[in-house]
Design an enzyme around this catalytic site. Structure first.
Site, PDB file in Angstrom:
ATOM      1  CE  LYS A   1      46.130  75.881  28.835  1.00  0.00           C
ATOM      2  NZ  LYS A   1      46.250  75.541  30.278  1.00  0.00           N
ATOM      3  NE  ARG A   2      42.308  85.083  32.634  1.00  0.00           N
ATOM      4  CZ  ARG A   2      41.879  84.019  33.296  1.00  0.00           C
ATOM      5  NH1 ARG A   2      41.941  82.837  32.734  1.00  0.00           N
ATOM      6  NH2 ARG A   2      41.365  84.139  34.497  1.00  0.00           N
TER       7      ARG A   2
END
Length: 272
Positions: free
Chosen positions: A95-96
């Site tokens: 989830k960057r």
């Protein structure tokens, strides 16, 4: 081959189930493993043995590995390498999301050939603006990988942002979906830009019909979503949905054979 092509082939062979590797401390306890890097490694490699070559997609949750520092990240690197060695697609759930050179560095880490953290796809957050993810899309295109963009999440805080509407009445989530669809335009059978839409969001309230890409649907199983919920939420879009299950499968450990049987049972329920 592009990621979308490889994913379509894997789903045709194994079914749509995505199994998560989530080494939660409570699961380490349940498996009789210590809450340290050695327990993490035994847990994760057992999952590799159980799922490698038997499911379409495996999703290691990066946070549970990062919690153990450099030794934990080294375990994640081995999980990625070993799963890919079996021919199983790997979605690194990281989830960057960031801007500029920082996003470019994340893209290099998770989407570039030669990086030990690069699986076949990665999850990203668009809530610094969809355009901030361009380095990830560019890296994925260059290396034949995929990107799954958060659209509608099932946490109670999500709707305040994701369902908010702009001047034209379009929700933020719909704008994310539409931007992803433009990235997939003309793709066949699947584009390389997927979305994350929680299986427990209730009323969908968005239009996925033009996406031409996969939809990861976490929340199936232990978090409460059933096959009936998948049909109710996604309707005609269901054939492109990848239900994700972690705890509902992982609770059957620590044996690799029982984990594999649990994943097979969940997969069979989806096929029916």
């Amino acid at each position: 081959m592009r990621f979308g092509e490889r994913l379509a082939g894997a789903v045709a062979e194994h079914g749509p189930l995505c199994v998560g590797i989530d080494p939660h401390p409570g699961l380490l306890d349940a498996w009789g493993l210590p809450r340290d890097a050695s327990g993490l490694e035994r847990f994760a490699l057992t999952c590799v043995e159980a799922f490698g070559g038997h499911v379409a997609l495996v999703k290691p949750q990066a946070a549970f590995f990062e919690a153990y520092g450099s030794r934990g990240v080294a375990v994640l690197e081995r999980v990625v390498a070993d799963l890919r060695g079996t021919g199983t697609l790997v979605l690194v759930d990281a989830k960057r999301g960031d801007i500029g050179s920082t996003m470019a560095a994340y893209a290099q880490a998770y989407l570039t050939d030669g990086s030990p953290l690069a699986g076949d796809a990665v999850t990203v957050s668009p809530y610094l603006g969809f355009g901030s993810l361009d380095p990830a899309f560019d890296a994925a295109r260059a290396s034949g990988r995929g990107v799954f963009v958060l659209a509608l999440t099932s946490n109670p805080e999500g709707p305040a942002v994701q369902r908010a509407t702009g001047p034209g009445g379009r929700s933020v989530a719909q704008s994310v979906i539409d931007a992803a669809a433009r990235r997939n335009a003309g793709a066949d059978p699947l584009g390389d830009v997927g979305l994350v839409v929680g299986a427990t969001v209730g009323e969908l309230g968005v239009d996925l019909s033009d996406l031409r890409g996969p939809v990861l649907a976490p929340g199936f199983g232990a978090q409460g979503a059933t096959v009936a919920d998948l049909r109710r939420v996604f309707g005609e879009e269901l054939p492109g949905v990848l239900p994700a299950s972690s705890r509902d499968v992982l609770r059957h450990g620590p044996g690799a054979a029982t984990l594999r049987s649990a994943a097979r049972a969940v997969g069979d329920s989806l096929r029916r």
